[in-house]
Write an enzyme that holds these catalytic residues in place. Structure first.
Site, PDB file in Angstrom:
ATOM      1  N   HIS A 267       0.830  -1.215   0.000  1.00 28.71           N
ATOM      2  CA  HIS A 267       0.000   0.000   0.000  1.00 28.71           C
ATOM      3  C   HIS A 267       0.865   1.266   0.000  1.00 28.71           C
ATOM      4  O   HIS A 267       0.717   2.136  -0.862  1.00 28.71           O
ATOM      5  CB  HIS A 267      -0.906  -0.035   1.235  1.00 28.71           C
ATOM      6  N   GLU A 268       1.784   1.338   0.957  1.00 23.22           N
ATOM      7  CA  GLU A 268       2.615   2.548   1.047  1.00 23.22           C
ATOM      8  C   GLU A 268       3.527   2.668  -0.179  1.00 23.22           C
ATOM      9  O   GLU A 268       3.810   3.777  -0.630  1.00 23.22           O
ATOM     10  CB  GLU A 268       3.437   2.551   2.343  1.00 23.22           C
ATOM     11  N   HIS A 271       1.644   4.510  -2.786  1.00 22.35           N
ATOM     12  CA  HIS A 271       1.713   5.972  -2.571  1.00 22.35           C
ATOM     13  C   HIS A 271       3.060   6.510  -3.062  1.00 22.35           C
ATOM     14  O   HIS A 271       3.143   7.546  -3.707  1.00 22.35           O
ATOM     15  CB  HIS A 271       1.589   6.296  -1.076  1.00 22.35           C
ATOM     16  N   GLU A 297      -5.048   7.574  -2.712  1.00 18.94           N
ATOM     17  CA  GLU A 297      -5.536   6.293  -2.196  1.00 18.94           C
ATOM     18  C   GLU A 297      -5.848   5.327  -3.329  1.00 18.94           C
ATOM     19  O   GLU A 297      -5.729   4.117  -3.172  1.00 18.94           O
ATOM     20  CB  GLU A 297      -6.786   6.499  -1.331  1.00 18.94           C
TER      21      GLU A 297
HETATM   22 ZN    ZN Z   1      -3.060   5.191   2.078  1.00 20.65          ZN
END
Ligand code: ZN
Length: 504
Positions: A267-268, A271, A297
């Protein structure tokens, strides 16, 4: 010709001012990162003074006379599209800073620092009454500030929503969340009634921290996190921060359940890949970040869920994961592992929610925020309403306020209107997936270890633009269609219908 010459000068003067402001902002970001990762516990009070000075200098530049004159001189002159975007962002930032009288803003900052402290204590003691009076003050302040900035006839909650996601007001979001409620709540109940239990016991157990760290580095690198332009550290809550496109930092933490850190690091990394992909001529300017919260997101969740929870994603990398955890995963077949990481289990905690139920956690918060801001719902009523909504939508009821209304820090920090972006991100992702599938065979690429081609596609259509275009425009240009939440619902129903053997 003369006109152009004059404009350039004004824009160049503006750029010089913004460069100073940006440098201060970068230093502040670095302090924030340091506070969350490496700074000694005793440091915070004194470091806060340094941060205060830097922050005041930043504000001085942004609201100063010189900035006002520069922006005025840039107005209506011949600027490139990129320059116009920078002027637009500078004006927006300045307007926000100017809207609130400095003494009110200072008092507010003190209130917020008190409020997060009280929230922490209330959460620990499971005592909502301890927090309620301060929360009420925060809400009153937020409403007052929104009223300073509201355009004629604009609703206060719409002003707040606009800060995080341009073009998504209550009218648009009501439609979105109503669709989730209508389609996903009964679908979840169907899954819950099916009685099918997916075995995921092997995801918790003996997963030592150093091995989890090894797996985190492996996965970050696999999805495309560039370790020559970024670092990975450990913090209480995982997050991403960036100084510019050559310095993007992510954190993770290691829990008993291994999938928690595996997917948080993907997830990170999502980003981070966004920030690393921003064009060189935009980074270190006001348009050198992701387009919006929701678009950010969408990228992190695209990597985490849409790609990361597919079997094809793991084909090139699962054996390596088994080598890191031979005892825990050595005997677990890939298909079994993938099934386990897609298990639906309605829980009480948003940050631990699975892909299907995540949006329903956000739905609860959206409905309550709307009532708090638009209908003056008394704060004392939130815990019961919260519990009722969890019971209705997710089929479970919190036993105390710490696993209920006190779980998120957002309201204590005054962030109202922030939550919807989390759900919008997932919905953007599903729409982006549908457009990509018309041009490429995602499973084929993943299984062949060609994830870089997917990443490159996202960079070309989204990342490189930074904030030059609003998220909704980027989405429309990329997919050929305005935001359409139907993609999200059919993606979820299609995927989980198959896993749980239901007709969708
Ligand atoms: Zn996030």
């Amino acid at each position: 010709m003369q006109e152009t010459g004059k404009t350039k000068r004004a824009f160049e003067m503006l750029s010089e001012l913004l460069e100073r402001a940006c440098a201060l902002q970068t230093a502040l970001t670095l302090f924030e990162w340091d506070n969350e990762t490496l700074a000694p516990r005793e440091a915070s009070a004194l470091t806060a003074r340094t941060q205060g000075v830097l922050s005041a200098e930043y504000q001085k530049i942004m609201i100063g006379e010189e900035m006002r004159n520069c922006l005025k001189a840039c107005d209506g002159e011949d600027l490139s599209e990129k320059e116009q975007a920078i002027v637009r962002e500078a004006k927006k930032e300045r307007d926000e800073l100017c809207a609130i009288p400095p003494e009110e803003y200072r008092a507010y900052q003190e209130l917020i620092s008190r409020s997060t402290r009280i929230w922490t204590e209330a959460k620990k003691k499971q005592d909502f009454d301890l927090f309620a009076p301060t929360l009420k003050k925060v809400i009153d302040c937020q409403k007052k500030f929104a009223s300073y900035r509201a355009k004629e006839g604009q609703k206060l909650y719409d002003v707040m929503l606009d800060d995080y996601e341009k073009g998504f007001d209550m009218e648009k979001l009501d439609e979105f969340f109503l669709l989730l409620k209508r389609e996903l709540v009964p679908f979840l109940h169907e899954i819950q009634k099916s009685g099918i239990e997916i075995d995921d016991h092997f995801l918790s157990g003996n997963y030592p921290e150093d091995k989890q760290r090894e797996a985190a580095v492996l996965l970050a690198g696999y999805v495309g996190f560039d370790f020559s332009r970024g670092v990975l550290a450990v913090s209480e809550h995982p997050f991403t921060t960036n100084l510019h496109n050559r310095d993007v930092r992510i954190t993770t933490n290691f829990k008993e359940r291994v999938d928690s850190s595996l997917f948080s690091v993907i997830h990170e990394s999502g980003h981070a890949i966004y920030e690393m992909g921003i064009a060189d001529d935009l980074t270190q300017t006001l348009v050198g970040q992701g387009a919006s919260m929701g678009m950010h997101e969408s990228q992190s969740r695209f990597f985490e869920n849409i790609l990361g929870r597919r079997e094809s994603f793991w084909v090139p990398v699962y054996e390596k994961l088994q080598e890191i955890f031979p005892e825990e995963l050595g005997e677990i077949a890939l298909a079994q592992f993938v099934k386990a990481v897609n298990k639906v289990s309605a829980g009480l905690i948003r940050t631990e929610a699975d892909e299907l139920t995540y949006g329903l956690h956000v739905l609860v918060r959206y409905e309550l925020e709307k009532e708090l801001i638009e209908q003056d719902l008394p704060v004392e009523k939130i815990p019961t309403l919260w519990a009722d909504k969890y019971e209705e939508y997710l089929g479970i009821r919190p036993q105390n306020v710490s696993e209920g209304v006190l779980q998120d820090i957002h309201w204590a920090q005054g962030s109202f209107g922030y939550f919807p972006s989390y759900a919008l991100g997932s919905a953007f992702g599903a729409q982006i997936l549908s457009a990509m599938e018309k041009e490429m065979d995602i499973d084929r690429l993943l299984a062949d270890g060609r994830i870089s081609e997917i990443r490159e596609y996202l960079r070309k259509h989204i990342h490189r633009y930074g904030k030059r275009k609003p998220a909704r425009t980027l989405l429309k240009e990329m997919t050929g269609e305005d935001f359409n939440p139907e993609y999200y619902v059919s993606y979820l129903k299609g995927k989980y219908g198959k896993i749980y053997g239901l007709q969708s």
